[in-house]
Design a protein around this motif. Structure first.
Motif, PDB file in Angstrom:
ATOM      1  N   SER A   2      10.622  -7.971   3.159  1.00 41.05           N
ATOM      2  CA  SER A   2       9.191  -7.804   2.897  1.00 41.05           C
ATOM      3  C   SER A   2       8.436  -7.557   4.189  1.00 41.05           C
ATOM      4  O   SER A   2       7.535  -6.699   4.239  1.00 41.05           O
ATOM      5  CB  SER A   2       8.633  -9.044   2.192  1.00 41.05           C
ATOM      6  OG  SER A   2       9.237  -9.218   0.927  1.00 41.05           O
ATOM      7  N   ARG A   3       8.787  -8.283   5.239  1.00 47.67           N
ATOM      8  CA  ARG A   3       8.112  -8.130   6.535  1.00 47.67           C
ATOM      9  C   ARG A   3       8.285  -6.705   7.063  1.00 47.67           C
ATOM     10  O   ARG A   3       7.326  -6.062   7.494  1.00 47.67           O
ATOM     11  CB  ARG A   3       8.657  -9.140   7.541  1.00 47.67           C
ATOM     12  CG  ARG A   3       7.950  -9.088   8.897  1.00 47.67           C
ATOM     13  CD  ARG A   3       8.474 -10.147   9.858  1.00 47.67           C
ATOM     14  NE  ARG A   3       8.204 -11.479   9.353  1.00 47.67           N
ATOM     15  CZ  ARG A   3       9.160 -12.367   9.006  1.00 47.67           C
ATOM     16  NH1 ARG A   3      10.441 -12.051   9.132  1.00 47.67           N
ATOM     17  NH2 ARG A   3       8.831 -13.554   8.557  1.00 47.67           N
ATOM     18  N   ILE A   4       9.506  -6.212   6.997  1.00 47.31           N
ATOM     19  CA  ILE A   4       9.773  -4.851   7.485  1.00 47.31           C
ATOM     20  C   ILE A   4       8.999  -3.828   6.655  1.00 47.31           C
ATOM     21  O   ILE A   4       8.292  -2.975   7.191  1.00 47.31           O
ATOM     22  CB  ILE A   4      11.286  -4.551   7.465  1.00 47.31           C
ATOM     23  CG1 ILE A   4      12.023  -5.414   8.500  1.00 47.31           C
ATOM     24  CG2 ILE A   4      11.545  -3.061   7.718  1.00 47.31           C
ATOM     25  CD1 ILE A   4      13.537  -5.431   8.322  1.00 47.31           C
ATOM     26  N   ALA A   5       9.137  -3.911   5.339  1.00 49.65           N
ATOM     27  CA  ALA A   5       8.522  -2.920   4.458  1.00 49.65           C
ATOM     28  C   ALA A   5       6.996  -2.949   4.542  1.00 49.65           C
ATOM     29  O   ALA A   5       6.353  -1.894   4.619  1.00 49.65           O
ATOM     30  CB  ALA A   5       8.974  -3.141   3.021  1.00 49.65           C
ATOM     31  N   LEU A   6       6.402  -4.140   4.529  1.00 48.06           N
ATOM     32  CA  LEU A   6       4.953  -4.233   4.575  1.00 48.06           C
ATOM     33  C   LEU A   6       4.396  -3.825   5.941  1.00 48.06           C
ATOM     34  O   LEU A   6       3.296  -3.270   6.029  1.00 48.06           O
ATOM     35  CB  LEU A   6       4.492  -5.624   4.171  1.00 48.06           C
ATOM     36  CG  LEU A   6       4.716  -5.946   2.681  1.00 48.06           C
ATOM     37  CD1 LEU A   6       4.491  -7.426   2.407  1.00 48.06           C
ATOM     38  CD2 LEU A   6       3.849  -5.079   1.795  1.00 48.06           C
ATOM     39  N   SER A   7       5.163  -4.055   6.990  1.00 47.08           N
ATOM     40  CA  SER A   7       4.741  -3.589   8.320  1.00 47.08           C
ATOM     41  C   SER A   7       4.768  -2.071   8.393  1.00 47.08           C
ATOM     42  O   SER A   7       3.848  -1.444   8.946  1.00 47.08           O
ATOM     43  CB  SER A   7       5.638  -4.188   9.402  1.00 47.08           C
ATOM     44  OG  SER A   7       5.471  -5.586   9.452  1.00 47.08           O
TER      45      SER A   7
ATOM     46  N   ASP B 125      12.265   0.939  -0.848  1.00 50.24           N
ATOM     47  CA  ASP B 125      13.426   1.188   0.018  1.00 50.24           C
ATOM     48  C   ASP B 125      14.068  -0.116   0.487  1.00 50.24           C
ATOM     49  O   ASP B 125      15.190  -0.101   0.999  1.00 50.24           O
ATOM     50  CB  ASP B 125      13.023   2.003   1.241  1.00 50.24           C
ATOM     51  CG  ASP B 125      12.569   3.408   0.899  1.00 50.24           C
ATOM     52  OD1 ASP B 125      12.910   3.905  -0.204  1.00 50.24           O
ATOM     53  OD2 ASP B 125      11.860   4.019   1.731  1.00 50.24           O
ATOM     54  N   TYR B 126      13.353  -1.217   0.328  1.00 49.13           N
ATOM     55  CA  TYR B 126      13.818  -2.505   0.852  1.00 49.13           C
ATOM     56  C   TYR B 126      14.107  -3.543  -0.225  1.00 49.13           C
ATOM     57  O   TYR B 126      14.827  -4.508   0.036  1.00 49.13           O
ATOM     58  CB  TYR B 126      12.787  -3.056   1.848  1.00 49.13           C
ATOM     59  CG  TYR B 126      12.777  -2.247   3.111  1.00 49.13           C
ATOM     60  CD1 TYR B 126      13.589  -2.590   4.183  1.00 49.13           C
ATOM     61  CD2 TYR B 126      11.996  -1.099   3.214  1.00 49.13           C
ATOM     62  CE1 TYR B 126      13.613  -1.815   5.327  1.00 49.13           C
ATOM     63  CE2 TYR B 126      12.016  -0.319   4.352  1.00 49.13           C
ATOM     64  CZ  TYR B 126      12.828  -0.678   5.405  1.00 49.13           C
ATOM     65  OH  TYR B 126      12.856   0.097   6.544  1.00 49.13           O
TER      66      TYR B 126
ATOM     67  N   PRO C 287       0.808  -1.218   0.000  1.00 45.34           N
ATOM     68  CA  PRO C 287       0.000   0.000   0.000  1.00 45.34           C
ATOM     69  C   PRO C 287       0.846   1.277   0.000  1.00 45.34           C
ATOM     70  O   PRO C 287       0.303   2.376  -0.005  1.00 45.34           O
ATOM     71  CB  PRO C 287      -0.808  -0.119   1.287  1.00 45.34           C
ATOM     72  CG  PRO C 287       0.072  -0.902   2.188  1.00 45.34           C
ATOM     73  CD  PRO C 287       0.770  -1.892   1.288  1.00 45.34           C
ATOM     74  N   SER C 288       2.163   1.118  -0.002  1.00 45.26           N
ATOM     75  CA  SER C 288       3.058   2.276   0.070  1.00 45.26           C
ATOM     76  C   SER C 288       4.320   2.009  -0.752  1.00 45.26           C
ATOM     77  O   SER C 288       4.746   0.864  -0.905  1.00 45.26           O
ATOM     78  CB  SER C 288       3.442   2.528   1.530  1.00 45.26           C
ATOM     79  OG  SER C 288       4.521   3.434   1.627  1.00 45.26           O
ATOM     80  N   ARG C 289       4.914   3.077  -1.230  1.00 45.44           N
ATOM     81  CA  ARG C 289       6.177   2.954  -1.983  1.00 45.44           C
ATOM     82  C   ARG C 289       7.363   2.567  -1.102  1.00 45.44           C
ATOM     83  O   ARG C 289       8.460   2.374  -1.623  1.00 45.44           O
ATOM     84  CB  ARG C 289       6.486   4.280  -2.680  1.00 45.44           C
ATOM     85  CG  ARG C 289       5.599   4.538  -3.849  1.00 45.44           C
ATOM     86  CD  ARG C 289       6.074   5.758  -4.591  1.00 45.44           C
ATOM     87  NE  ARG C 289       4.891   6.461  -5.061  1.00 45.44           N
ATOM     88  CZ  ARG C 289       4.851   7.740  -5.350  1.00 45.44           C
ATOM     89  NH1 ARG C 289       5.914   8.475  -5.225  1.00 45.44           N
ATOM     90  NH2 ARG C 289       3.740   8.285  -5.776  1.00 45.44           N
ATOM     91  N   VAL C 290       7.172   2.454   0.178  1.00 47.82           N
ATOM     92  CA  VAL C 290       8.277   2.110   1.070  1.00 47.82           C
ATOM     93  C   VAL C 290       8.924   0.784   0.667  1.00 47.82           C
ATOM     94  O   VAL C 290      10.108   0.568   0.930  1.00 47.82           O
ATOM     95  CB  VAL C 290       7.819   2.085   2.560  1.00 47.82           C
ATOM     96  CG1 VAL C 290       6.927   0.881   2.836  1.00 47.82           C
ATOM     97  CG2 VAL C 290       9.024   2.078   3.491  1.00 47.82           C
ATOM     98  N   ILE C 291       8.192  -0.076  -0.017  1.00 44.84           N
ATOM     99  CA  ILE C 291       8.754  -1.355  -0.457  1.00 44.84           C
ATOM    100  C   ILE C 291       9.992  -1.135  -1.321  1.00 44.84           C
ATOM    101  O   ILE C 291      10.932  -1.930  -1.311  1.00 44.84           O
ATOM    102  CB  ILE C 291       7.682  -2.207  -1.191  1.00 44.84           C
ATOM    103  CG1 ILE C 291       8.133  -3.650  -1.350  1.00 44.84           C
ATOM    104  CG2 ILE C 291       7.306  -1.610  -2.535  1.00 44.84           C
ATOM    105  CD1 ILE C 291       8.096  -4.454  -0.097  1.00 44.84           C
TER     106      ILE C 291
END
Length: 96
Positions: free
Chosen positions: A44-49, A27-28, A21-25
């Motif tokens: 994936s766990r970090i980014a999706l959290s 970054d990972y 749901p965010s572009r933060v993925i």
């Protein structure tokens, strides 16, 4: 929020279309890069959290789609647990 879909290729050559749901993925995970299965799951766990938490900050509730996506990644990754040096390739990011 700017949603992102990302395609990954698993060690058995199958592919998954994944959702954040965010572009933060971005970054990972990096397009064209191979990750060990455990590293891919951790990233994936970090980014999706983080993405889910951003949804909660904006809308007042966690993003169940991000958590569902993480569960799917974890289930798929479990099938490769016995394979040493198994890699996941991030093939593409696509905006929704």
């Amino acid at each position: 929020m700017p949603e992102v879909h990302f395609s990954v290729r698993w060690p058995d050559n199958s592919t998954s279309d994944c959702y954040s749901p965010s572009r933060v993925i971005k970054d990972y995970l990096e397009v064209g890069k191979n990750y060990s299965v455990p590293d891919f799951v951790d990233r994936s766990r970090i980014a999706l959290s983080i993405a889910s938490a951003r949804v909660e900050q904006k809308f007042g509730y966690m993003c169940s789609s991000a958590m569902d996506q993480l569960s799917q990644i974890e289930r798929t990754a479990d099938s490769f647990a016995a394979q040493e040096n198994a890699l996941v390739l991030v093939e593409a990011f696509r905006p929704s």
